[in-house]
Each structure stands twice: as structure tokens, then as C-alpha cells.
Design an enzyme around this catalytic site. Structure first.
Site, PDB file in Angstrom:
ATOM      1  N   HIS A   4      38.175  47.523  39.977  1.00 17.62           N
ATOM      2  CA  HIS A   4      39.144  46.529  39.510  1.00 17.62           C
ATOM      3  C   HIS A   4      38.448  45.610  38.495  1.00 17.62           C
ATOM      4  CE1 HIS A   4      41.774  43.040  39.387  1.00 17.62           C
ATOM      5  NE2 HIS A   4      42.746  43.825  39.835  1.00 17.62           N
ATOM      6  N   CYS A  59      42.839  33.170  46.125  1.00 19.89           N
ATOM      7  CA  CYS A  59      43.421  31.989  45.473  1.00 19.89           C
ATOM      8  C   CYS A  59      44.691  31.521  46.179  1.00 19.89           C
ATOM      9  CB  CYS A  59      43.697  32.293  44.005  1.00 19.89           C
ATOM     10  SG  CYS A  59      45.111  33.361  43.764  1.00 19.89           S
ATOM     11  N   SER A  91      48.511  46.304  39.745  1.00 23.16           N
ATOM     12  CA  SER A  91      48.407  44.890  40.090  1.00 23.16           C
ATOM     13  C   SER A  91      47.957  44.748  41.543  1.00 23.16           C
ATOM     14  CB  SER A  91      49.763  44.212  39.886  1.00 23.16           C
ATOM     15  OG  SER A  91      49.758  42.940  40.478  1.00 23.16           O
ATOM     16  N   GLU A 112      38.573  42.501  37.896  1.00 23.50           N
ATOM     17  CA  GLU A 112      38.022  41.238  38.433  1.00 23.50           C
ATOM     18  C   GLU A 112      36.682  41.483  39.128  1.00 23.50           C
ATOM     19  OE1 GLU A 112      40.458  38.964  41.180  1.00 23.50           O
ATOM     20  OE2 GLU A 112      38.803  37.559  41.528  1.00 23.50           O
ATOM     21  N   HIS A 140      48.441  42.248  34.595  1.00 22.67           N
ATOM     22  CA  HIS A 140      48.855  43.625  34.867  1.00 22.67           C
ATOM     23  C   HIS A 140      50.372  43.767  34.935  1.00 22.67           C
ATOM     24  CE1 HIS A 140      44.599  44.255  36.644  1.00 22.67           C
ATOM     25  NE2 HIS A 140      44.649  44.657  35.389  1.00 22.67           N
ATOM     26  N   SER A 163      51.881  38.526  38.460  1.00 22.31           N
ATOM     27  CA  SER A 163      51.994  38.894  37.049  1.00 22.31           C
ATOM     28  C   SER A 163      53.397  39.350  36.669  1.00 22.31           C
ATOM     29  CB  SER A 163      50.972  40.007  36.748  1.00 22.31           C
ATOM     30  OG  SER A 163      50.997  40.984  37.768  1.00 22.31           O
ATOM     31  N   HIS A 207      41.611  38.425  34.290  1.00 22.17           N
ATOM     32  CA  HIS A 207      40.833  38.936  35.425  1.00 22.17           C
ATOM     33  C   HIS A 207      39.345  38.633  35.321  1.00 22.17           C
ATOM     34  CE1 HIS A 207      44.390  41.349  34.374  1.00 22.17           C
ATOM     35  NE2 HIS A 207      44.683  41.123  35.639  1.00 22.17           N
TER      36      HIS A 207
HETATM   37  C1  2E7 Z   1      44.041  37.617  37.195  1.00 19.06           C
HETATM   38  C2  2E7 Z   1      43.521  37.620  38.460  1.00 19.06           C
HETATM   39  O1  2E7 Z   1      47.415  40.709  36.484  1.00 19.06           O
HETATM   40  P1  2E7 Z   1      47.563  40.777  37.963  1.00 19.06           P
HETATM   41  O2  2E7 Z   1      48.523  41.742  38.523  1.00 19.06           O
HETATM   42  O3  2E7 Z   1      46.091  40.979  38.523  1.00 19.06           O
HETATM   43  P2  2E7 Z   1      45.516  41.609  39.896  1.00 19.06           P
HETATM   44  O4  2E7 Z   1      44.124  41.042  39.980  1.00 19.06           O
HETATM   45  O5  2E7 Z   1      46.364  41.210  41.006  1.00 19.06           O
HETATM   46  O6  2E7 Z   1      45.439  43.116  39.696  1.00 19.06           O
HETATM   47  O7  2E7 Z   1      48.006  39.359  38.519  1.00 19.06           O
HETATM   48  C3  2E7 Z   1      47.609  38.142  37.995  1.00 19.06           C
HETATM   49  C4  2E7 Z   1      46.167  37.932  38.140  1.00 19.06           C
HETATM   50  C5  2E7 Z   1      45.590  37.935  39.375  1.00 19.06           C
HETATM   51  N1  2E7 Z   1      44.282  37.786  39.510  1.00 19.06           N
HETATM   52  C6  2E7 Z   1      45.377  37.782  37.046  1.00 19.06           C
HETATM   53 CL1  2E7 Z   1      41.876  37.455  38.703  1.00 19.06          CL
HETATM   54 FE1  F3S Z   2      44.336  33.016  39.109  1.00 17.34          FE
HETATM   55 FE2  F3S Z   2      45.172  33.627  41.494  1.00 17.34          FE
HETATM   56 FE3  F3S Z   2      46.760  33.854  39.489  1.00 17.34          FE
HETATM   57  S1  F3S Z   2      43.173  33.989  40.668  1.00 17.34           S
HETATM   58  S2  F3S Z   2      45.456  34.371  37.798  1.00 17.34           S
HETATM   59  S3  F3S Z   2      45.880  31.954  40.256  1.00 17.34           S
HETATM   60  S4  F3S Z   2      46.700  35.216  41.231  1.00 17.34           S
END
Ligand code: 2E7
Ligand code: F3S
Length: 316
Positions: free
Chosen positions: A129, A200, A228, A131, A46, A273, A79
Site C-alpha cells: 500500500h 486516524c 481504497s 502509505e 483512491h 475518498s 498517502h
Molecule cells: C490518504 C491516506 O485514498 P484513500 O482511499 O486511501 P486508503 O489509504 O484508504 O487506501 O482514502 C483517503 C486516504 C486515506 N488515507 C488518503 Cl494515508
Molecule cells: Fe488523513 Fe485519515 Fe483521511 S489519514 S487522508 S484523515 S483517512
């Protein structure tokens, strides 16, 4: 004009996690291997800057698989995706590479194992979301119940209160999730789950670092995108930890300088991200207005790395 002094606490760890690194590499290596265009289902991570950069290299971002042609490779975002998505790609004989973070895949497997034992699953996560959609989509529709808050726990209707398990989204607030897990365990003493939750290491460490800098900062900025989840949690954590001005900024241009008038301390962090280049852009913007002293506040050191899938390590 003399600049006023400003101590800038740089939270560490911040920014890219191992899952994001891997996901971006997967897209880059797929373009190298198969040439452009390579389709990506959902923003790989994101962040608009990351997505724009990959688009310039030949990635085409879509929301649904039916927007992709059969004869080009498609990558699933970090995700995670419901089971039906790779199944459909296989049916269409597409080349696909799954960039789901291995820590999310682990939760998917956990959910399946619980279901195999006949347990009904409760997911702690945010509705809508990707995920959450992906994890709930590991099992047939309606099999996984979603709770977002402690209040939701009191309201859910379960099949059998003695045969339950829970899983969580990986990017939740550690503190809020502890309360939701406690509410689940109080209402359903037999519920099974992970040792604590499925949050995580990267989420946990970034929240800890923010907690260390927030109480001593007049303001705290988190570099990250509005969609995000982990970045938004960092802003909430900062506010809860006693920082009176905590804001999400996508990049330096988003900073509201009037709100920062008269500050002596600021903290900067970044979601998992958000590229470090954008963090540096923010620091440089402070340097143009203040006499900045950067102090790194490091609460953990990370060594996690994930390999890209084998198909990308083999020659074309
Ligand atoms: C995947 C997962 O892309 P992001 O901002 O995603 P979130 O889930 O925080 O909206 O950050 C990286 C990422 C984090 N968790 C990618 Cl499952
Ligand atoms: Fe995975 Fe956690 Fe990054 S679930 S994508 S290590 S924020």
C-alpha cells in the site's frame, strides 16, 4: 407497480475526511496557480471519479517521478511518499507540493524520532500500500519491519527485543489492529508506541458508524474504490458486526439488485475518498426501486480541517 418499503440507514460520518479535502484542493489550486498540466504522483486519493474530475481540469496522473518533466509542478498523493521522492524532486529542481495527509506526516515524524533513539521500528500495515511504502521509506531500506497479522508477530526476527517501537497505517481496522498491538506487547513487553495505534479519526469514526448500522441492516453498501484501504475495511467491519451482505460499490451501476431482492433495510456508508455525489447517486438508485425512508445514524460529528501548504495561499 407498488414499490416495497425500504429503510435506508445512512451512516455518519462517511465520505471525505479532512486529508482528502485538502489533497483535492491542493491539486485544484496548483492548476489555478501554475496552469495545466500539473503532474500528480499516484492517484491523489483512491477514487476514479475524483481522479477523472481532476484530469479533466488539467492534472496528469503518473505512478513514478521519472514520468514527470523537470519543468512542471508535481504533487505527491495524500498517502505519503518515501523520503527519496522529495529528495529526487529537489535534485531535479522541480516545483513540488506534498499533499500527504498531516496525520500521515505525523506518523513519519514518529518513526524518525524512534529511529533517532536507536529503536528498530515495526510497522503494522498492508504490504504494497502506498502509505506503508511511504512510512517505511522514511528510514533506510530494511530498517522498518512490516507485520500484517497476529501470525506475522510470532515470525518476525528483530535486532534487539528490548529496543523496539511500532507505528501503524492510518486506515487499518481498529479491532484487528488492537489484536496485533496486543501480540506485539505480549512478545516484546518493552516495545514503545502511540497510546493505542496511529489509526486516524476519520477511519475510526467511519468504522464506528458502520458498526452502529450493520447489525440492523439486511445489506450494507460502502461507496468506495477497490484500492481504497479504508473503504475495504468498512466492508469487513460491517460483515464482522453481523451484516450478512456487505459490498463495496464504486457507484450505483455496481449494485447487484438481484442480491438485494426482498430486503427491508439497507445501510449506506462511504470511504474517506468517496464523493458525496456518488452516495446520492446510490440513494437515488434505491428510490427508483423501493419506497425509501432515509434515516441518518450519526455516531460522531467531525470538525477537523487542514490548511493547504503556504505556497498555494500566496499569489503566483
Ligand atoms: C490518504 C491516506 O485514498 P484513500 O482511499 O486511501 P486508503 O489509504 O484508504 O487506501 O482514502 C483517503 C486516504 C486515506 N488515507 C488518503 Cl494515508
Ligand atoms: Fe488523513 Fe485519515 Fe483521511 S489519514 S487522508 S484523515 S483517512
Amino acid at each position: 407497480m407498488t414499490k416495497s418499503p425500504l429503510t435506508l440507514y445512512l451512516a455518519a460520518p462517511r465520505g471525505f475526511c479532512a486529508g482528502v479535502d485538502r489533497a483535492i484542493k491542493i491539486v485544484e489550486m496548483a492548476i489555478e496557480k501554475w496552469g495545466a498540466p500539473v503532474y500528480v504522483r499516484h492517484e491523489i486519493v483512491h477514487n476514479k471519479f475524483v481522479v477523472d474530475g481532476l484530469r479533466a481540469k488539467g492534472a496528469v496522473f503518473v505512478e513514478e517521478l521519472d514520468e514527470c518533466p523537470d519543468d512542471r509542478p508535481v504533487i505527491f498523493s495524500a498517502h505519503g511518499v518515501p523520503k527519496a521522492i522529495p529528495a529526487e524532486a529537489e535534485r531535479r529542481k522541480m516545483i513540488y507540493v506534498d499533499a500527504t495527509c498531516p496525520l500521515v506526516s505525523k506518523v513519519h515524524i514518529e518513526a524518525e524520532r524512534h529511529a533517532e533513539r536507536g529503536l528498530q521500528i515495526i510497522m503494522i500495515g498492508h504490504r504494497g500500500h502506498p502509505e506503508t511504502i511511504g512510512t517505511m521509506g522514511q528510514l533506510p531500506e530494511g530498517e522498518v519491519l512490516l507485520v500484517e497479522t497476529v501470525e506475522d508477530v510470532a515470525r518476525i526476527a528483530v535486532r534487539d527485543p528490548e529496543r523496539l517501537a511500532f507505528v501503524t497505517q492510518t486506515t487499518l481496522s481498529v479491532d484487528d489492529t488492537r489484536d496485533i498491538v496486543a501480540a506485539l506487547q505480549a512478545r516484546f513487553p518493552q516495545i514503545v508506541g502511540p497510546h493505542k495505534e496511529d489509526i486516524c479519526y476519520a477511519t475510526t469514526n467511519r468504522q464506528e458508524a458502520v458498526k452502529a448500522v450493520a447489525p440492523k441492516s439486511d445489506a450494507l453498501l460502502v461507496v468506495g474504490a477497490p484500492n481504497s484501504s479504508n473503504s475495504r475495511r468498512l466492508v469487513e467491519v460491517a460483515a464482522k458486526a453481523g451484516c450478512s451482505y456487505a459490498q463495496l460499490v464504486q457507484r450505483a451501476g455496481d449494485i447487484d439488485w438481484r442480491a438485494l431482492d426482498g430486503i427491508a433495510t439497507v445501510a449506506v456508508s462511504a470511504g474517506a475518498s468517496a464523493p458525496e455525489l456518488l452516495v446520492n447517486e446510490v440513494i437515488d438508485a434505491f428510490r427508483t426501486r423501493f419506497d425509501v425512508t432515509v434515516e441518518v445514524v450519526e455516531t460522531a460529528v467531525e470538525h477537523v480541517e487542514f490548511k493547504v501548504p503556504r505556497v498555494l495561499r500566496q499569489p503566483a
